[in-house]
Design a protein around this motif. Structure first.
Motif, PDB file in Angstrom:
ATOM      1  N   ARG A  78      95.408  68.011 -23.684  1.00  0.00           N
ATOM      2  CA  ARG A  78      94.998  68.742 -22.490  1.00  0.00           C
ATOM      3  C   ARG A  78      96.089  68.729 -21.411  1.00  0.00           C
ATOM      4  N   LEU A  79      97.287  69.122 -21.826  1.00  0.00           N
ATOM      5  CA  LEU A  79      98.415  69.173 -20.905  1.00  0.00           C
ATOM      6  C   LEU A  79      99.351  70.317 -21.295  1.00  0.00           C
ATOM      7  N   PHE A  80     100.239  70.668 -20.361  1.00  0.00           N
ATOM      8  CA  PHE A  80     101.286  71.637 -20.625  1.00  0.00           C
ATOM      9  C   PHE A  80     102.603  70.899 -20.834  1.00  0.00           C
ATOM     10  N   ALA A  81     103.385  71.360 -21.804  1.00  0.00           N
ATOM     11  CA  ALA A  81     104.665  70.708 -22.107  1.00  0.00           C
ATOM     12  C   ALA A  81     105.607  71.755 -22.704  1.00  0.00           C
ATOM     13  N   GLY A  82     106.836  71.330 -22.984  1.00  0.00           N
ATOM     14  CA  GLY A  82     107.803  72.236 -23.579  1.00  0.00           C
ATOM     15  C   GLY A  82     108.890  72.646 -22.597  1.00  0.00           C
ATOM     16  N   ASN A  83     109.808  73.471 -23.068  1.00  0.00           N
ATOM     17  CA  ASN A  83     110.964  73.869 -22.260  1.00  0.00           C
ATOM     18  C   ASN A  83     110.565  74.598 -20.982  1.00  0.00           C
ATOM     19  N   ALA A  84     109.547  75.455 -21.070  1.00  0.00           N
ATOM     20  CA  ALA A  84     109.112  76.191 -19.880  1.00  0.00           C
ATOM     21  C   ALA A  84     108.574  75.236 -18.812  1.00  0.00           C
ATOM     22  N   THR A  85     107.836  74.215 -19.240  1.00  0.00           N
ATOM     23  CA  THR A  85     107.287  73.239 -18.300  1.00  0.00           C
ATOM     24  C   THR A  85     108.409  72.469 -17.607  1.00  0.00           C
ATOM     25  N   VAL A  86     109.397  72.037 -18.377  1.00  0.00           N
ATOM     26  CA  VAL A  86     110.521  71.290 -17.805  1.00  0.00           C
ATOM     27  C   VAL A  86     111.299  72.169 -16.827  1.00  0.00           C
ATOM     28  N   SER A  87     111.515  73.441 -17.165  1.00  0.00           N
ATOM     29  CA  SER A  87     112.236  74.357 -16.274  1.00  0.00           C
ATOM     30  C   SER A  87     111.503  74.527 -14.948  1.00  0.00           C
TER      31      SER A  87
ATOM     32  N   LEU B 280      97.846  71.798  -4.362  1.00  0.00           N
ATOM     33  CA  LEU B 280      97.935  71.613  -5.805  1.00  0.00           C
ATOM     34  C   LEU B 280      98.909  72.596  -6.440  1.00  0.00           C
ATOM     35  N   ILE B 281      99.788  72.051  -7.294  1.00  0.00           N
ATOM     36  CA  ILE B 281     100.717  72.868  -8.077  1.00  0.00           C
ATOM     37  C   ILE B 281     100.547  72.475  -9.540  1.00  0.00           C
ATOM     38  N   LEU B 282     100.079  73.411 -10.365  1.00  0.00           N
ATOM     39  CA  LEU B 282      99.900  73.166 -11.795  1.00  0.00           C
ATOM     40  C   LEU B 282     101.051  73.818 -12.552  1.00  0.00           C
ATOM     41  N   LEU B 283     101.797  72.989 -13.275  1.00  0.00           N
ATOM     42  CA  LEU B 283     102.946  73.478 -14.035  1.00  0.00           C
ATOM     43  C   LEU B 283     102.483  73.975 -15.400  1.00  0.00           C
ATOM     44  N   GLY B 284     102.786  75.242 -15.700  1.00  0.00           N
ATOM     45  CA  GLY B 284     102.387  75.811 -16.976  1.00  0.00           C
ATOM     46  C   GLY B 284     103.398  75.532 -18.076  1.00  0.00           C
ATOM     47  N   GLY B 285     103.203  76.183 -19.206  1.00  0.00           N
ATOM     48  CA  GLY B 285     104.065  75.986 -20.362  1.00  0.00           C
ATOM     49  C   GLY B 285     103.253  76.106 -21.627  1.00  0.00           C
ATOM     50  N   LYS B 286     103.662  75.417 -22.657  1.00  0.00           N
ATOM     51  CA  LYS B 286     102.932  75.434 -23.922  1.00  0.00           C
ATOM     52  C   LYS B 286     101.737  74.496 -23.836  1.00  0.00           C
TER      53      LYS B 286
ATOM     54  N   GLU C  74     110.050  64.466 -22.692  1.00  0.00           N
ATOM     55  CA  GLU C  74     110.927  65.315 -21.881  1.00  0.00           C
ATOM     56  C   GLU C  74     110.344  65.567 -20.501  1.00  0.00           C
ATOM     57  N   VAL C  75     109.039  65.818 -20.446  1.00  0.00           N
ATOM     58  CA  VAL C  75     108.385  66.050 -19.152  1.00  0.00           C
ATOM     59  C   VAL C  75     108.417  64.782 -18.310  1.00  0.00           C
ATOM     60  N   LYS C  76     108.142  63.653 -18.925  1.00  0.00           N
ATOM     61  CA  LYS C  76     108.179  62.390 -18.190  1.00  0.00           C
ATOM     62  C   LYS C  76     109.579  62.122 -17.630  1.00  0.00           C
ATOM     63  N   ARG C  77     110.609  62.328 -18.449  1.00  0.00           N
ATOM     64  CA  ARG C  77     111.980  62.102 -17.980  1.00  0.00           C
ATOM     65  C   ARG C  77     112.320  63.042 -16.827  1.00  0.00           C
ATOM     66  N   ALA C  78     111.857  64.286 -16.905  1.00  0.00           N
ATOM     67  CA  ALA C  78     112.120  65.249 -15.827  1.00  0.00           C
ATOM     68  C   ALA C  78     111.437  64.828 -14.535  1.00  0.00           C
ATOM     69  N   MET C  79     110.239  64.283 -14.626  1.00  0.00           N
ATOM     70  CA  MET C  79     109.543  63.801 -13.429  1.00  0.00           C
ATOM     71  C   MET C  79     110.293  62.642 -12.783  1.00  0.00           C
ATOM     72  N   LEU C  80     110.796  61.730 -13.602  1.00  0.00           N
ATOM     73  CA  LEU C  80     111.567  60.600 -13.063  1.00  0.00           C
ATOM     74  C   LEU C  80     112.845  61.086 -12.389  1.00  0.00           C
ATOM     75  N   ALA C  81     113.517  62.055 -13.004  1.00  0.00           N
ATOM     76  CA  ALA C  81     114.788  62.541 -12.462  1.00  0.00           C
ATOM     77  C   ALA C  81     114.613  63.265 -11.137  1.00  0.00           C
ATOM     78  N   ALA C  82     113.414  63.817 -10.883  1.00  0.00           N
ATOM     79  CA  ALA C  82     113.199  64.631  -9.685  1.00  0.00           C
ATOM     80  C   ALA C  82     112.372  63.920  -8.623  1.00  0.00           C
ATOM     81  N   SER C  83     112.240  62.596  -8.724  1.00  0.00           N
ATOM     82  CA  SER C  83     111.431  61.846  -7.749  1.00  0.00           C
ATOM     83  C   SER C  83     112.198  60.639  -7.213  1.00  0.00           C
ATOM     84  N   ALA C  84     111.824  60.231  -6.006  1.00  0.00           N
ATOM     85  CA  ALA C  84     112.493  59.101  -5.360  1.00  0.00           C
ATOM     86  C   ALA C  84     111.959  57.762  -5.854  1.00  0.00           C
TER      87      ALA C  84
END
Length: 319
Positions: free
Chosen positions: A217-226, A205-211, A258-268
Motif C-alpha cells: 500500500r505504497l508508491f515506489a519506483g523511479n517516478a516516486t524518487v524523481s 499533505l503531499i502524496l508522492l505518486g509512482g508505481k 531507493e525511496v528510503k535513501r532519497a528521503m534521508l538525502a533530502a532531510s536534515a
C-alpha cells in the motif's frame, strides 16, 4: 448443570471432540485446555442459551483468562501462535507442545496454515518465526499494535510544531501519524497515511505518486524518487524492514530502499522507528548505516547496539 452457562468440568485427559447439534444442524466443537489437574473443557455453545459466535469467543477468552487456562480451538491456537511469535520472535514445536498441550502434528498443521497465509515460516533448526519479509501490510498492522502506538506517541511528542516531515510507509510510521498534531507539512508515499490526514485542516499533505504496490500500500519506483527529490524536509521518519547492529538498515525490496535513501538525502534529521521483531535481521537492499540515523526509537533495549556517537536511542517501554 443443563441450564447453567458458562460451565467447566475438569477431566483427566481429553482431546478435541465434536458433536452433532440437532438444534443448529451443525457439528459443534468442545474446547479443551491444560490445567495442573488434567484438562479443562469449555462448552463451545451454551446448552440452552442462543448467543452469537463472536460473543461466545469473547466470553470463553474471559473464562480462560480467569481460570488460568489456554483455549486450544484451532482459531484461538493460531491467534496465540501469532501473539507468542510477535513477543519472542521465534519458538520451537516442542515449546508450543508444552504450552498448548496438543500434539506436534496438530501444531504442524496450524503452522502450515499460517505459512500458506504468509504469516510464519520455518527457520534453520526447526524454529518457527514470523515471515515479515513477505507479510502484507494488513497482516503487519495486526502485530504488536499496542507497542507501535507507544512508539508512535513518543515520536510524535518529539516533533517540533511547524515541521516538514517525510513519512515512510509502514505500520509503525502509521502509528506515529496517528499522534501527530499540526500545524505540520507531511510528505509521504503511503496511501494509508495520506488517508489518515486527508481531512485534517492543520496538516498540509503531499502524496508522492509512482508505481502502486498493492501488497504494501505504497508508491515506489523511479517516478516516486524523481518527485521526492523536488522536496526538502526537516525530519525523515522511516520504518524498518530489518535492522542490524553492524550492517545497518536494510529493505526487502529495491524500490523501497531507493525511496528510503532519497528521503534521508533530502532531510536534515533522520529518525528511525522499529519494534523488536526487526532487530538483528538483514534484508538484501542496503538503506543506511546506523551512524546515519540521528534518532532511533525502539520498544525495548537492544543489547547488540554499540554507541556510535551519533545515534540517540529512545525506548518506549511499557509503563
Amino acid at each position: 448443570m443443563a441450564n447453567s452457562w458458562p460451565y467447566t468440568t475438569c477431566l483427566p485427559d481429553f482431546k478435541y471432540r465434536s458433536r452433532y447439534s440437532a438444534r443448529s444442524g451443525l457439528r459443534e466443537g468442545l474446547l479443551f485446555a491444560g490445567t495442573k489437574r488434567g484438562s479443562c473443557v469449555v462448552s463451545a455453545r451454551p446448552p440452552m442459551l442462543p448467543i452469537s459466535f463472536c460473543a461466545k469467543c469473547c466470553i470463553m477468552r474471559v473464562i480462560a483468562a480467569f481460570c488460568g487456562v489456554i483455549i486450544v480451538h484451532k482459531t484461538a491456537r493460531q491467534k496465540y501462535l501469532i501473539d507468542i511469535l510477535s513477543e519472542k520472535g521465534q519458538v520451537t514445536i516442542s515449546e508450543l507442545v508444552d504450552k498448548l498441550q496438543v500434539s506436534a502434528d496438530t501444531l504442524r498443521r496450524d503452522l502450515s496454515d499460517l505459512e500458506k497465509q504468509g504469516l510464519a515460516q520455518k527457520n534453520h533448526g526447526g524454529a518457527i518465526a514470523l515471515n515479515l519479509s513477505i507479510m502484507n501490510r494488513q497482516n503487519r498492522n495486526t502485530l504488536l499494535a499496542d507497542t507501535k502506538q507507544r512508539i508512535g506517541k513518543m515520536v510524535a511528542e518529539k516533533i517540533p510544531g511547524g515541521s516538514t516531515l517525510f513519512l515512510d510507509a509502514g505500520s509503525t510510521v502509521l502509528a506515529v501519524a496517528a499522534w501527530i498534531q499540526g500545524p505540520m507539512t507531511v510528505i509521504t508515499t503511503s496511501l494509508d497515511i495520506a488517508q489518515h490526514f486527508s481531512d485534517r485542516a492543520d496538516i498540509e499533505l503531499i502524496l508522492l505518486g509512482g508505481k502502486w504496490d498493492r501488497q504494501q500500500r505504497l508508491f515506489a519506483g523511479n517516478a516516486t524518487v524523481s518527485l521526492l527529490e523536488r522536496y526538502r524536509a526537516d525530519i525523515a521518519i522511516l520504518g524498518a524492514c530489518a535492522l542490524h547492529a553492524d550492517l545497518g538498515l536494510s529493505a526487502s525490496q529495491e524500490a523501497d530502499a531507493e525511496v528510503k535513501r532519497a528521503m534521508l538525502a533530502a532531510s536534515a534529521e533522520h529518525w528511525l522507528v522499529a519494534d523488536h521483531l526487526k532487530l538483528n535481521h538483514c534484508e538484501p537492499w542496503l538503506v543506511a548505516g546506523l551512524a546515519d540515523i540521528h534518532q532511533l526509537f525502539l520498544d525495548r533495549p537492544w543489547e547488540e547496539l554499540q554507541d556510535n556517537g551519533s545515534t540517540q536511542l529512545n525506548i518506549a517501554e511499557t509503563k
